[in-house]
Design a protein around this motif. Sequence first.
Motif, PDB file in Angstrom:
ATOM      1  N   ILE A 161      37.642  40.932  47.931  1.00  0.00           N
ATOM      2  CA  ILE A 161      36.988  40.600  49.204  1.00  0.00           C
ATOM      3  C   ILE A 161      37.795  39.576  49.988  1.00  0.00           C
ATOM      4  O   ILE A 161      37.899  39.652  51.218  1.00  0.00           O
ATOM      5  CB  ILE A 161      35.553  40.100  48.943  1.00  0.00           C
ATOM      6  N   TYR A 162      38.405  38.602  49.286  1.00  0.00           N
ATOM      7  CA  TYR A 162      39.105  37.519  49.979  1.00  0.00           C
ATOM      8  C   TYR A 162      40.633  37.619  49.878  1.00  0.00           C
ATOM      9  O   TYR A 162      41.338  36.660  50.186  1.00  0.00           O
ATOM     10  CB  TYR A 162      38.593  36.169  49.466  1.00  0.00           C
ATOM     11  N   TRP A 163      41.129  38.784  49.515  1.00  0.00           N
ATOM     12  CA  TRP A 163      42.563  39.019  49.349  1.00  0.00           C
ATOM     13  C   TRP A 163      43.342  38.726  50.637  1.00  0.00           C
ATOM     14  O   TRP A 163      44.489  38.298  50.600  1.00  0.00           O
ATOM     15  CB  TRP A 163      42.774  40.462  48.918  1.00  0.00           C
ATOM     16  N   HIS A 164      42.701  38.946  51.781  1.00  0.00           N
ATOM     17  CA  HIS A 164      43.382  38.787  53.073  1.00  0.00           C
ATOM     18  C   HIS A 164      42.873  37.586  53.874  1.00  0.00           C
ATOM     19  O   HIS A 164      43.145  37.500  55.073  1.00  0.00           O
ATOM     20  CB  HIS A 164      43.215  40.060  53.907  1.00  0.00           C
ATOM     21  N   ASP A 165      42.153  36.680  53.254  1.00  0.00           N
ATOM     22  CA  ASP A 165      41.501  35.599  53.992  1.00  0.00           C
ATOM     23  C   ASP A 165      42.140  34.254  53.655  1.00  0.00           C
ATOM     24  O   ASP A 165      41.929  33.715  52.563  1.00  0.00           O
ATOM     25  CB  ASP A 165      40.014  35.561  53.658  1.00  0.00           C
ATOM     26  N   PRO A 166      42.910  33.662  54.572  1.00  0.00           N
ATOM     27  CA  PRO A 166      43.590  32.400  54.263  1.00  0.00           C
ATOM     28  C   PRO A 166      42.672  31.188  54.225  1.00  0.00           C
ATOM     29  O   PRO A 166      43.084  30.116  53.764  1.00  0.00           O
ATOM     30  CB  PRO A 166      44.608  32.259  55.405  1.00  0.00           C
ATOM     31  N   GLU A 167      41.415  31.343  54.680  1.00  0.00           N
ATOM     32  CA  GLU A 167      40.490  30.217  54.703  1.00  0.00           C
ATOM     33  C   GLU A 167      39.626  30.139  53.448  1.00  0.00           C
ATOM     34  O   GLU A 167      38.806  29.227  53.317  1.00  0.00           O
ATOM     35  CB  GLU A 167      39.601  30.291  55.947  1.00  0.00           C
ATOM     36  N   VAL A 168      39.789  31.096  52.554  1.00  0.00           N
ATOM     37  CA  VAL A 168      39.051  31.086  51.283  1.00  0.00           C
ATOM     38  C   VAL A 168      40.069  31.125  50.149  1.00  0.00           C
ATOM     39  O   VAL A 168      40.829  32.078  49.999  1.00  0.00           O
ATOM     40  CB  VAL A 168      38.083  32.271  51.169  1.00  0.00           C
ATOM     41  N   LEU A 169      40.083  30.063  49.359  1.00  0.00           N
ATOM     42  CA  LEU A 169      40.943  29.977  48.183  1.00  0.00           C
ATOM     43  C   LEU A 169      40.156  30.464  46.975  1.00  0.00           C
ATOM     44  O   LEU A 169      39.070  29.964  46.686  1.00  0.00           O
ATOM     45  CB  LEU A 169      41.378  28.522  47.972  1.00  0.00           C
ATOM     46  N   TYR A 170      40.709  31.459  46.282  1.00  0.00           N
ATOM     47  CA  TYR A 170      40.047  31.971  45.083  1.00  0.00           C
ATOM     48  C   TYR A 170      40.891  31.634  43.858  1.00  0.00           C
ATOM     49  O   TYR A 170      42.068  31.989  43.779  1.00  0.00           O
ATOM     50  CB  TYR A 170      39.849  33.487  45.173  1.00  0.00           C
ATOM     51  N   ILE A 171      40.293  30.925  42.905  1.00  0.00           N
ATOM     52  CA  ILE A 171      40.950  30.561  41.652  1.00  0.00           C
ATOM     53  C   ILE A 171      40.106  31.105  40.503  1.00  0.00           C
ATOM     54  O   ILE A 171      38.910  30.809  40.411  1.00  0.00           O
ATOM     55  CB  ILE A 171      41.092  29.035  41.490  1.00  0.00           C
ATOM     56  N   SER A 172      40.717  31.891  39.641  1.00  0.00           N
ATOM     57  CA  SER A 172      39.982  32.467  38.513  1.00  0.00           C
ATOM     58  C   SER A 172      40.615  32.051  37.197  1.00  0.00           C
ATOM     59  O   SER A 172      41.813  32.238  36.984  1.00  0.00           O
ATOM     60  CB  SER A 172      39.967  33.996  38.618  1.00  0.00           C
ATOM     61  N   LEU A 173      39.798  31.468  36.302  1.00  0.00           N
ATOM     62  CA  LEU A 173      40.179  31.202  34.917  1.00  0.00           C
ATOM     63  C   LEU A 173      39.496  32.259  34.070  1.00  0.00           C
ATOM     64  O   LEU A 173      38.264  32.390  34.119  1.00  0.00           O
ATOM     65  CB  LEU A 173      39.704  29.827  34.446  1.00  0.00           C
ATOM     66  N   HIS A 174      40.256  33.027  33.293  1.00  0.00           N
ATOM     67  CA  HIS A 174      39.637  34.138  32.574  1.00  0.00           C
ATOM     68  C   HIS A 174      40.469  34.529  31.366  1.00  0.00           C
ATOM     69  O   HIS A 174      41.641  34.167  31.255  1.00  0.00           O
ATOM     70  CB  HIS A 174      39.487  35.347  33.504  1.00  0.00           C
ATOM     71  N   GLN A 175      39.847  35.278  30.488  1.00  0.00           N
ATOM     72  CA  GLN A 175      40.586  35.828  29.348  1.00  0.00           C
ATOM     73  C   GLN A 175      41.607  36.828  29.874  1.00  0.00           C
ATOM     74  O   GLN A 175      41.321  37.638  30.755  1.00  0.00           O
ATOM     75  CB  GLN A 175      39.621  36.496  28.361  1.00  0.00           C
ATOM     76  N   ASP A 176      42.801  36.760  29.332  1.00  0.00           N
ATOM     77  CA  ASP A 176      43.922  37.599  29.758  1.00  0.00           C
ATOM     78  C   ASP A 176      43.491  39.062  29.906  1.00  0.00           C
ATOM     79  O   ASP A 176      42.897  39.645  28.998  1.00  0.00           O
ATOM     80  CB  ASP A 176      45.036  37.485  28.717  1.00  0.00           C
ATOM     81  N   GLY A 177      43.797  39.641  31.065  1.00  0.00           N
ATOM     82  CA  GLY A 177      43.388  41.013  31.350  1.00  0.00           C
ATOM     83  C   GLY A 177      43.991  42.059  30.436  1.00  0.00           C
ATOM     84  O   GLY A 177      43.517  43.200  30.411  1.00  0.00           O
ATOM     85  N   ARG A 178      45.005  41.716  29.671  1.00  0.00           N
ATOM     86  CA  ARG A 178      45.549  42.652  28.686  1.00  0.00           C
ATOM     87  C   ARG A 178      44.631  42.803  27.486  1.00  0.00           C
ATOM     88  O   ARG A 178      44.847  43.690  26.637  1.00  0.00           O
ATOM     89  CB  ARG A 178      46.935  42.183  28.237  1.00  0.00           C
ATOM     90  N   THR A 179      43.616  41.925  27.397  1.00  0.00           N
ATOM     91  CA  THR A 179      42.725  41.934  26.237  1.00  0.00           C
ATOM     92  C   THR A 179      41.256  42.130  26.603  1.00  0.00           C
ATOM     93  O   THR A 179      40.423  42.162  25.698  1.00  0.00           O
ATOM     94  CB  THR A 179      42.849  40.602  25.459  1.00  0.00           C
ATOM     95  N   LEU A 180      40.924  42.253  27.888  1.00  0.00           N
ATOM     96  CA  LEU A 180      39.514  42.284  28.293  1.00  0.00           C
ATOM     97  C   LEU A 180      39.361  42.952  29.655  1.00  0.00           C
ATOM     98  O   LEU A 180      40.256  42.860  30.504  1.00  0.00           O
ATOM     99  CB  LEU A 180      38.962  40.847  28.346  1.00  0.00           C
ATOM    100  N   TYR A 181      38.205  43.591  29.868  1.00  0.00           N
ATOM    101  CA  TYR A 181      37.824  44.141  31.167  1.00  0.00           C
ATOM    102  C   TYR A 181      37.899  43.032  32.228  1.00  0.00           C
ATOM    103  O   TYR A 181      37.561  41.901  31.929  1.00  0.00           O
ATOM    104  CB  TYR A 181      36.378  44.665  31.079  1.00  0.00           C
ATOM    105  N   PRO A 182      38.330  43.312  33.453  1.00  0.00           N
ATOM    106  CA  PRO A 182      38.706  44.618  34.014  1.00  0.00           C
ATOM    107  C   PRO A 182      40.199  44.902  33.955  1.00  0.00           C
ATOM    108  O   PRO A 182      40.669  45.831  34.613  1.00  0.00           O
ATOM    109  CB  PRO A 182      38.242  44.481  35.464  1.00  0.00           C
ATOM    110  N   GLY A 183      40.962  44.137  33.197  1.00  0.00           N
ATOM    111  CA  GLY A 183      42.379  44.413  33.038  1.00  0.00           C
ATOM    112  C   GLY A 183      43.244  43.928  34.181  1.00  0.00           C
ATOM    113  O   GLY A 183      44.384  44.369  34.351  1.00  0.00           O
TER     114      GLY A 183
END
Length: 436
Positions: A161-183
């Motif tokens: 949703i915010y891939w193209h929005d410079p006014e919204v910073l998205y930071i995600s901490l998550h289990q490595d996608g090579r080991t868990l959904y959604p990859g």
Amino acid sequence: MIHAKNSLGLIFFPAFDWAISPTHPEREERLLYTQDQLREEGVFDIEGIIEYKPEMATPEDVARTHFCFPGIDRVTTVSHFISAGGAIKAAKLVLEKQTEKAFALVRPPGHHAMKVVHGNRGFCNINIEAVMIEYIREHYGPKRIAIVDTDCHHGDGTQDIYWHDPEVLYISLHQDGRTLYPGTGFPSELGGPNALGKNINIPLPPGTSDEGFLYVIDHVVLPILQDFQPDLVINSAGQDNHYTDPITNMNFSAQGYAQLNEKLNPDIAVLEGGYSIQGALPYINAGIVLAMAGIDYSYVHEPDYNPNTLRQSAKLNEYIQQVAETVLTCYEHPEQFCSYNTEPGTYHTRQKNIFYDTDNIHEQQTEAIMVCEACSGVLSIETRSSVNPLCLGIQIPFGACERCRDEGYRVLEKARKSKKYAHISLINRRDREYLY
């Protein structure tokens, strides 16, 4: 009597009438145990912690955020509107200064719901944080907003949703996608041509415990937030990194979650995943609530908590430090990892194949974004799926320049004349016009 350092509004909505199945991990008991625990611990007797009822989001709230095909009513239930409305209520409490902070403990969750919605994926139909953020921007004006997603699964929907929005910073901490959904969710996923460097992914290895999470908060997340200078910080507060969670492989604890929130100091938190219903969620949520309220949480721990059994190895520590260094390099020099044609007025396109695991839907998209130096660019998405024929979504962004506004309507008129789309949706944030 105990007094909260920060006044805190809590919004509960267990969604009694919505479940994927009676025994599915995503069910109403996720919040019922938490409610009971907080009441038993006397949290609601603390001066400054107040429980509020959720509001109900409207179809227009969803329409300014998502392209829903074939229509909003076909991909949502009343519970989705109340869950999103609970998040909106949290935002209103903070922005209207009724409370200093707010935590929406609501379900169904939302961070896997993308810009286009054909059904349920990753237990999510609509993205409740995004609906809240777009409500904020619609009613309280433009703001720089940072989302820190601490769910164990990469929030691929919020990223989309915010891939193209410079006014919204998205930071995600998550289990490595090579080991868990959604990859997905790798450091090189840094945002589109108009928002390069505003999408940050921190993939952590299975077995990461308190030490690893807090290390990346201190050495990656907080420095990036300091650089971005957001007006609001939102914690997309997934709790499935816990060491007892049945569908993930991490070793985070209730104490770790509380410390994370003390360090992050979010204005608003919105519940996402977390499926250890009895062994984790009541303790995690108690820790988060106390940390947000500025109250001592040192006594909050799970009955079986043993920090010695959860301690990371030296090898894991070293690996996480390397991840942190890589992520910072990507943030500081994003152009080295993503190559875009940045000539204004040109289009950048990408093809996406998306699987809705919950509803078994296959979708194909062609997304086009206009490169623009003045705004986040007009966006169009052609989409077809195993349940819908070819459809089109067009977005004219918040604060759009004249060129992007005119281009959006040109694309709309051309699409109408072609008659090849079964459904056409328009999100015109500049003029507040929504066709859905």
